[in-house]
Each structure stands twice: as structure tokens, then as C-alpha cells.
Enzyme design. Structure first.
Site, PDB file in Angstrom:
ATOM      1  N   PRO A  48       0.792  -1.229   0.000  1.00  0.00           N
ATOM      2  CA  PRO A  48       0.000   0.000   0.000  1.00  0.00           C
ATOM      3  C   PRO A  48       0.823   1.278   0.000  1.00  0.00           C
ATOM      4  O   PRO A  48       1.862   1.362   0.648  1.00  0.00           O
ATOM      5  CB  PRO A  48      -0.827  -0.111   1.291  1.00  0.00           C
ATOM      6  CG  PRO A  48      -0.182  -1.163   2.104  1.00  0.00           C
ATOM      7  CD  PRO A  48       0.508  -2.090   1.149  1.00  0.00           C
ATOM      8  N   ASN A  49       0.322   2.214  -0.764  1.00  0.00           N
ATOM      9  CA  ASN A  49       0.849   3.587  -0.852  1.00  0.00           C
ATOM     10  C   ASN A  49       2.159   3.707  -1.624  1.00  0.00           C
ATOM     11  O   ASN A  49       2.654   4.817  -1.821  1.00  0.00           O
ATOM     12  CB  ASN A  49       1.008   4.211   0.553  1.00  0.00           C
ATOM     13  CG  ASN A  49      -0.327   4.306   1.263  1.00  0.00           C
ATOM     14  OD1 ASN A  49      -1.266   4.864   0.708  1.00  0.00           O
ATOM     15  ND2 ASN A  49      -0.429   3.749   2.446  1.00  0.00           N
ATOM     16  N   ARG A  84       4.410  11.044  -1.928  1.00  0.00           N
ATOM     17  CA  ARG A  84       4.321  10.846  -0.477  1.00  0.00           C
ATOM     18  C   ARG A  84       5.676  11.110   0.203  1.00  0.00           C
ATOM     19  O   ARG A  84       6.719  10.643  -0.269  1.00  0.00           O
ATOM     20  CB  ARG A  84       3.819   9.426  -0.139  1.00  0.00           C
ATOM     21  CG  ARG A  84       4.839   8.339  -0.360  1.00  0.00           C
ATOM     22  CD  ARG A  84       4.323   6.921  -0.103  1.00  0.00           C
ATOM     23  NE  ARG A  84       4.068   6.632   1.290  1.00  0.00           N
ATOM     24  CZ  ARG A  84       4.265   5.429   1.847  1.00  0.00           C
ATOM     25  NH1 ARG A  84       4.701   4.409   1.132  1.00  0.00           N
ATOM     26  NH2 ARG A  84       3.985   5.233   3.108  1.00  0.00           N
ATOM     27  N   TYR A 135      10.905   8.811   1.297  1.00  0.00           N
ATOM     28  CA  TYR A 135      10.799   7.900   0.152  1.00  0.00           C
ATOM     29  C   TYR A 135      11.395   8.445  -1.144  1.00  0.00           C
ATOM     30  O   TYR A 135      11.350   7.765  -2.169  1.00  0.00           O
ATOM     31  CB  TYR A 135       9.330   7.505  -0.048  1.00  0.00           C
ATOM     32  CG  TYR A 135       8.727   6.896   1.196  1.00  0.00           C
ATOM     33  CD1 TYR A 135       9.226   5.705   1.715  1.00  0.00           C
ATOM     34  CD2 TYR A 135       7.673   7.527   1.877  1.00  0.00           C
ATOM     35  CE1 TYR A 135       8.697   5.151   2.874  1.00  0.00           C
ATOM     36  CE2 TYR A 135       7.140   6.976   3.037  1.00  0.00           C
ATOM     37  CZ  TYR A 135       7.652   5.789   3.532  1.00  0.00           C
ATOM     38  OH  TYR A 135       7.135   5.238   4.670  1.00  0.00           O
ATOM     39  N   ASN A 195       8.232  -5.294  -1.043  1.00  0.00           N
ATOM     40  CA  ASN A 195       8.116  -4.188  -0.086  1.00  0.00           C
ATOM     41  C   ASN A 195       6.646  -4.158   0.325  1.00  0.00           C
ATOM     42  O   ASN A 195       5.810  -3.601  -0.393  1.00  0.00           O
ATOM     43  CB  ASN A 195       8.536  -2.865  -0.714  1.00  0.00           C
ATOM     44  CG  ASN A 195       8.441  -1.724   0.289  1.00  0.00           C
ATOM     45  OD1 ASN A 195       7.869  -1.889   1.370  1.00  0.00           O
ATOM     46  ND2 ASN A 195       8.981  -0.568  -0.067  1.00  0.00           N
ATOM     47  N   ALA A 222       3.105  -0.766   4.767  1.00  0.00           N
ATOM     48  CA  ALA A 222       2.669  -0.855   6.164  1.00  0.00           C
ATOM     49  C   ALA A 222       2.248  -2.268   6.556  1.00  0.00           C
ATOM     50  O   ALA A 222       2.258  -2.610   7.752  1.00  0.00           O
ATOM     51  CB  ALA A 222       1.519   0.122   6.405  1.00  0.00           C
ATOM     52  N   GLU A 271      13.151  -8.827   1.375  1.00  0.00           N
ATOM     53  CA  GLU A 271      12.310  -7.743   1.911  1.00  0.00           C
ATOM     54  C   GLU A 271      13.037  -6.415   1.685  1.00  0.00           C
ATOM     55  O   GLU A 271      14.198  -6.284   2.067  1.00  0.00           O
ATOM     56  CB  GLU A 271      12.125  -7.977   3.415  1.00  0.00           C
ATOM     57  CG  GLU A 271      11.396  -6.875   4.152  1.00  0.00           C
ATOM     58  CD  GLU A 271      11.509  -7.039   5.685  1.00  0.00           C
ATOM     59  OE1 GLU A 271      12.338  -7.845   6.162  1.00  0.00           O
ATOM     60  OE2 GLU A 271      10.784  -6.316   6.385  1.00  0.00           O
ATOM     61  N   HIS A 294      12.827  -2.130   2.061  1.00  0.00           N
ATOM     62  CA  HIS A 294      12.198  -0.892   2.526  1.00  0.00           C
ATOM     63  C   HIS A 294      13.027   0.272   2.025  1.00  0.00           C
ATOM     64  O   HIS A 294      14.256   0.283   2.200  1.00  0.00           O
ATOM     65  CB  HIS A 294      12.092  -0.846   4.057  1.00  0.00           C
ATOM     66  CG  HIS A 294      11.263  -1.962   4.571  1.00  0.00           C
ATOM     67  ND1 HIS A 294       9.896  -1.985   4.436  1.00  0.00           N
ATOM     68  CD2 HIS A 294      11.610  -3.125   5.151  1.00  0.00           C
ATOM     69  CE1 HIS A 294       9.443  -3.113   4.927  1.00  0.00           C
ATOM     70  NE2 HIS A 294      10.458  -3.832   5.363  1.00  0.00           N
ATOM     71  N   ARG A 312      12.978   4.633  12.551  1.00  0.00           N
ATOM     72  CA  ARG A 312      11.703   5.361  12.548  1.00  0.00           C
ATOM     73  C   ARG A 312      10.833   4.969  13.757  1.00  0.00           C
ATOM     74  O   ARG A 312      11.342   4.544  14.770  1.00  0.00           O
ATOM     75  CB  ARG A 312      11.009   5.155  11.199  1.00  0.00           C
ATOM     76  CG  ARG A 312      11.859   5.716  10.035  1.00  0.00           C
ATOM     77  CD  ARG A 312      11.159   5.590   8.706  1.00  0.00           C
ATOM     78  NE  ARG A 312       9.917   6.374   8.688  1.00  0.00           N
ATOM     79  CZ  ARG A 312       8.968   6.236   7.762  1.00  0.00           C
ATOM     80  NH1 ARG A 312       9.123   5.354   6.773  1.00  0.00           N
ATOM     81  NH2 ARG A 312       7.881   6.974   7.800  1.00  0.00           N
TER      82      ARG A 312
HETATM   83  C1  DQA Z   1       8.166   1.246   3.775  1.00  0.00           C
HETATM   84  C2  DQA Z   1       8.215   1.485   5.289  1.00  0.00           C
HETATM   85  C3  DQA Z   1       6.878   1.194   5.922  1.00  0.00           C
HETATM   86  O1  DQA Z   1       6.940   1.422   7.323  1.00  0.00           O
HETATM   87  C4  DQA Z   1       5.832   2.107   5.336  1.00  0.00           C
HETATM   88  O2  DQA Z   1       4.565   1.818   5.890  1.00  0.00           O
HETATM   89  C5  DQA Z   1       5.782   2.080   3.861  1.00  0.00           C
HETATM   90  C6  DQA Z   1       7.045   2.035   3.124  1.00  0.00           C
HETATM   91  C7  DQA Z   1       9.486   1.645   3.084  1.00  0.00           C
HETATM   92  O3  DQA Z   1       9.623   1.326   1.911  1.00  0.00           O
HETATM   93  O4  DQA Z   1      10.326   2.308   3.700  1.00  0.00           O
HETATM   94  O5  DQA Z   1       4.724   2.186   3.248  1.00  0.00           O
HETATM   95  O6  DQA Z   1       7.979  -0.137   3.546  1.00  0.00           O
END
Ligand code: DQA
Length: 147
Positions: free
Chosen positions: A9-10, A17, A22, A74, A77, A98, A100, A107
Site C-alpha cells: 500500500p501507498n 508521499r 521515500y 516491499n 505498512a 524484503e 524498505h 523510525r
Molecule cells: C516502507 C516502510 C513502511 O513502514 C511504510 O509503511 C511504507 C514504506 C518503506 O519502503 O520504507 O509504506 O515499507
């Protein structure tokens, strides 16, 4: 060799964002960069993004049934909440990296848990969008060492 690159998501909001976390690359820019990088190395990619947990589970399962070598994920959340994604990765037994973009370990406290990590062969954090490239390279090297 085929790799699934799955974003939660997102991540479709990249470039819009929270650029401090990011960066400025858009999601389309990321897809283009990864496609070109993988193509140049003879790696086929399926690159997918969804804001919905079940769709991400479906795509992890698809990677297995499509005979993918591995997965780069990735989970956004859902990293911090989803046992379903962990179970899906475990179910496939595919080597899964994985990724990020941000340095999650520096964080908020609620970002310190990663369910999927238990099933991941490697985790990359805080290297921006280059983290996906590292993940692809890792899977390429791993596959070479196996053959
Ligand atoms: C994320 C880190 C997560 O905590 C966050 O919710 C994201 C992006 C990252 O790529 O740093 O949506 O996975």
C-alpha cells in the site's frame, strides 16, 4: 529466470508521499528503472503494486505457480501487521528479499516489527529505490551459486 517484485500500500504514491523518507522517484519511474535493469541482465520481471492485502497474497502465490525463481517484496505498512503475507511467503518457499526504501529501524516504534522478515532470505532498508536493485542482484547471485 523470473522474479516477482511486489509492492504494498501507498507505494503507488512514490514521488508524492513524504519525499524525505521515500525520495522523489515516481512509482512509474521505479517500474521503468527496475524493468530496464532486469532486462539488461536477462531477468524477466513481473512488477506489481496493490493497496489490498489479499491481492498481495494472491500475487505471492502466483509467483509460485508461475515458476518464479524468487520474490522482491516491499509490503509497505503490511510489513508491520500482516501474518497473511508471512504465511504466503512461507507457503511458496521461494527466496524472498524484503525491501524498505526508508530506514525503518530508525523510525517509529510501530515500524520495528516485520512479520515477513521471518521468511525473508535478506532485508534491505534505507537505501532508497536502489534497495530494489540490491535485491535483484542478490537473487541473481543466489541463482548462479545454485547452478
Ligand atoms: C516502507 C516502510 C513502511 O513502514 C511504510 O509503511 C511504507 C514504506 C518503506 O519502503 O520504507 O509504506 O515499507
Amino acid at each position: 529466470m523470473k522474479i516477482y517484485i511486489i509492492n504494498g500500500p501507498n507505494l503507488n504514491m512514490l514521488g508524492i508521499r513524504e519525499p524525505a523518507h521515500y525520495g522523489s522517484m515516481s512509482y512509474d519511474g521505479l517500474v521503468k528503472m527496475l524493468t530496464e535493469y532486469a532486462d539488461a541482465r536477462g531477468v524477466e520481471t513481473v512488477i506489481y503494486q496493490s493497496n489490498h492485502e489479499g491481492d498481495l497474497v494472491d500475487m505471492i502465490q502466483e509467483a509460485y505457480f508461475a515458476g518464479a525463481y524468487g520474490i522482491v517484496i516491499n509490503p509497505g505498512a503490511y510489513t508491520h501487521t500482516s501474518i497473511a503475507l508471512l504465511d504466503a511467503v512461507k507457503a511458496t518457499s521461494l527466496p524472498t528479499v524484503e525491501v524498505h526504501i526508508s530506514k525503518v529501524e530508525e523510525r517509529e516504534a510501530y515500524r520495528q516489527v516485520s512479520y515477513v522478515r521471518e521468511a525473508a532470505v535478506k532485508t534491505v532498508t534505507g537505501h532508497g529505490t536502489d534497495g530494489y536493485i540490491e535485491a535483484i542482484d542478490f537473487l541473481i547471485e543466489r541463482s548462479k551459486n545454485e547452478s
